[in-house]
Scaffold this active site. Structure first.
Site, PDB file in Angstrom:
ATOM      1  N   GLY A  89     -14.063 -14.862 -45.527  1.00 36.95           N
ATOM      2  CA  GLY A  89     -15.077 -15.836 -45.923  1.00 36.95           C
ATOM      3  C   GLY A  89     -16.502 -15.371 -45.663  1.00 36.95           C
ATOM      4  N   GLU A 126      -7.248 -18.602 -38.926  1.00 39.88           N
ATOM      5  CA  GLU A 126      -7.846 -19.932 -38.701  1.00 39.88           C
ATOM      6  C   GLU A 126      -6.910 -20.803 -37.866  1.00 39.88           C
ATOM      7  OE1 GLU A 126      -8.705 -20.578 -42.845  1.00 39.88           O
ATOM      8  OE2 GLU A 126     -10.194 -18.979 -42.705  1.00 39.88           O
ATOM      9  N   HIS A 141      -2.116 -17.606 -39.755  1.00 45.13           N
ATOM     10  CA  HIS A 141      -3.452 -17.296 -40.292  1.00 45.13           C
ATOM     11  C   HIS A 141      -4.466 -17.328 -39.147  1.00 45.13           C
ATOM     12  CE1 HIS A 141      -7.176 -17.575 -42.532  1.00 45.13           C
ATOM     13  NE2 HIS A 141      -6.514 -17.075 -43.557  1.00 45.13           N
ATOM     14  N   GLU A 164      -5.467  -9.270 -42.253  1.00 48.95           N
ATOM     15  CA  GLU A 164      -6.726  -9.971 -42.524  1.00 48.95           C
ATOM     16  C   GLU A 164      -7.696  -9.745 -41.367  1.00 48.95           C
ATOM     17  OE1 GLU A 164      -5.671 -13.392 -45.613  1.00 48.95           O
ATOM     18  OE2 GLU A 164      -6.279 -14.119 -43.666  1.00 48.95           O
ATOM     19  N   SER A 182     -12.279 -11.576 -48.184  1.00 49.02           N
ATOM     20  CA  SER A 182     -13.284 -11.404 -49.240  1.00 49.02           C
ATOM     21  C   SER A 182     -12.804 -10.541 -50.401  1.00 49.02           C
ATOM     22  CB  SER A 182     -14.592 -10.860 -48.647  1.00 49.02           C
ATOM     23  OG  SER A 182     -15.122 -11.781 -47.703  1.00 49.02           O
ATOM     24  N   LYS A 237      -6.618 -22.970 -48.505  1.00 47.44           N
ATOM     25  CA  LYS A 237      -7.141 -23.552 -47.255  1.00 47.44           C
ATOM     26  C   LYS A 237      -7.302 -25.069 -47.441  1.00 47.44           C
ATOM     27  CE  LYS A 237      -9.064 -19.090 -46.156  1.00 47.44           C
ATOM     28  NZ  LYS A 237     -10.020 -18.287 -45.432  1.00 47.44           N
TER      29      LYS A 237
HETATM   30  P1  13P Z   1     -11.593 -15.224 -48.286  1.00 48.29           P
HETATM   31  O1  13P Z   1     -10.987 -14.531 -49.488  1.00 48.29           O
HETATM   32  O2  13P Z   1     -12.304 -16.480 -48.646  1.00 48.29           O
HETATM   33  O3  13P Z   1     -12.391 -14.274 -47.467  1.00 48.29           O
HETATM   34  O4  13P Z   1     -10.353 -15.696 -47.376  1.00 48.29           O
HETATM   35  C1  13P Z   1      -9.386 -14.779 -47.020  1.00 48.29           C
HETATM   36  C2  13P Z   1      -8.261 -15.480 -46.347  1.00 48.29           C
HETATM   37  O5  13P Z   1      -8.404 -15.964 -45.244  1.00 48.29           O
HETATM   38  C3  13P Z   1      -6.988 -15.592 -47.083  1.00 48.29           C
HETATM   39  O6  13P Z   1      -5.973 -16.076 -46.279  1.00 48.29           O
END
Ligand code: 13P
Length: 257
Positions: A176, A100, A98, A170, A216, A14
């Site tokens: 996160g 995000e 993703h 995901e 996570s 990220k």
């Molecule tokens: P986390 O492992 O921090 O939850 O993030 C997952 C993620 O978005 C991987 O692309």
């Protein structure tokens, strides 16, 4: 336990470790910890500004990925990165769609679809993310949401291109948050994605396509997730930032072979 597909563990950094020094420091710690691992595909996706680490990954078993790209080769697209620029840096993988990108930057499945087709056309290996919001899960709409995202994101993809694509499931509520999907919850959705692949393509394609779990993933929960039949490794955020925890996760995947 015997895995049909080669597990793939991705480290999505990220917007972290984006300076060449910080990226190099992490990789210099990681490389010796995983150098003997042959049966797991390992991918690191740092920010664009740290992609210069390609030079130190060249002779290792770690592949390099980017976190986003645009679908044109060049032009007046301020702030965007072209897939041909990435190719010139010898990038192997590209993370697309993703949550995000979808939620913070309003990327639609239609846009992700254009990027996906472009990535495939220039020989980048796509890792494409799909997943539901907590509200959707609580309303019992997970499968409906996944199906719609799948149809729009992968629209018009040939069987050959689908074969080259990695899907990352995901669930947004698990990213996160420290709140992992249980192995059963994750496996159920992965199984469902395989059913969609059978309906859209055929049984062979459904068996070939790798589906990673993301949300996570940590050293302590990796084993039980990766042992599930339909889970082919993970896309890791937070725990991929430190060499020791990321290496532990990769080793858990290796044990499931
Ligand atoms: P986390 O492992 O921090 O939850 O993030 C997952 C993620 O978005 C991987 O692309």
């Amino acid at each position: 336990m015997k895995k049909v597909r080669t597990p793939i563990i991705g480290g999505n950094w990220k917007m972290h470790r984006g300076t060449p020094e910080k990226a190099r420091e992490m990789l210099e710690n990681l490389i010796p910890l995983v150098k003997d691992i042959e049966s797991v595909d390992i991918v690191i996706a740092p920010p664009f500004t740290a992609l210069g680490v390609a030079s130190i990954l060249k002779v290792t078993n770690i592949k390099l990925g980017a976190q986003n790209m645009y679908y044109e080769d060049e032009g007046a697209f301020t702030g965007e990165i072209s897939p041909t620029f990435l190719n010139a840096l010898e990038i192997d993988y590209i993370i697309l769609g993703h949550s995000e990108r979808r939620n913070i930057f309003n990327e639609s499945s239609e846009l992700v679809n254009k990027k996906l087709k472009k990535a495939l056309s220039v020989g980048l290996n796509p890792i494409v993310c799909i997943g539901e919001h907590l509200k959707e899960r609580e309303a019992g709409k997970t499968k409906e949401v996944i199906k719609k995202q799948f149809e729009n994101t992968f629209a018009g993809l040939s069987k050959e291109d689908m074969d080259k694509t990695v899907i990352a499931y995901e669930p947004i509520w698990a990213i996160g948050t420290g709140k992992t999907a249980t192995p059963e919850q994750a496996d159920e959705v992965h199984q469902y994605i395989r059913e969609i692949l059978i309906d859209s393509y055929d049984k062979k394609t459904a068996e070939n396509v790798r589906i990673q779990y993301g949300g996570s993933v940590k050293p302590h929960n990796a084993k039980e997730l990766f042992e599930k039949k339909n889970i082919d490794g993970g896309l890791v955020g937070g725990a991929s930032l430190e060499a020791k925890s990321f290496a532990q996760i990769i080793k858990e995947a290796e044990k499931t072979i």
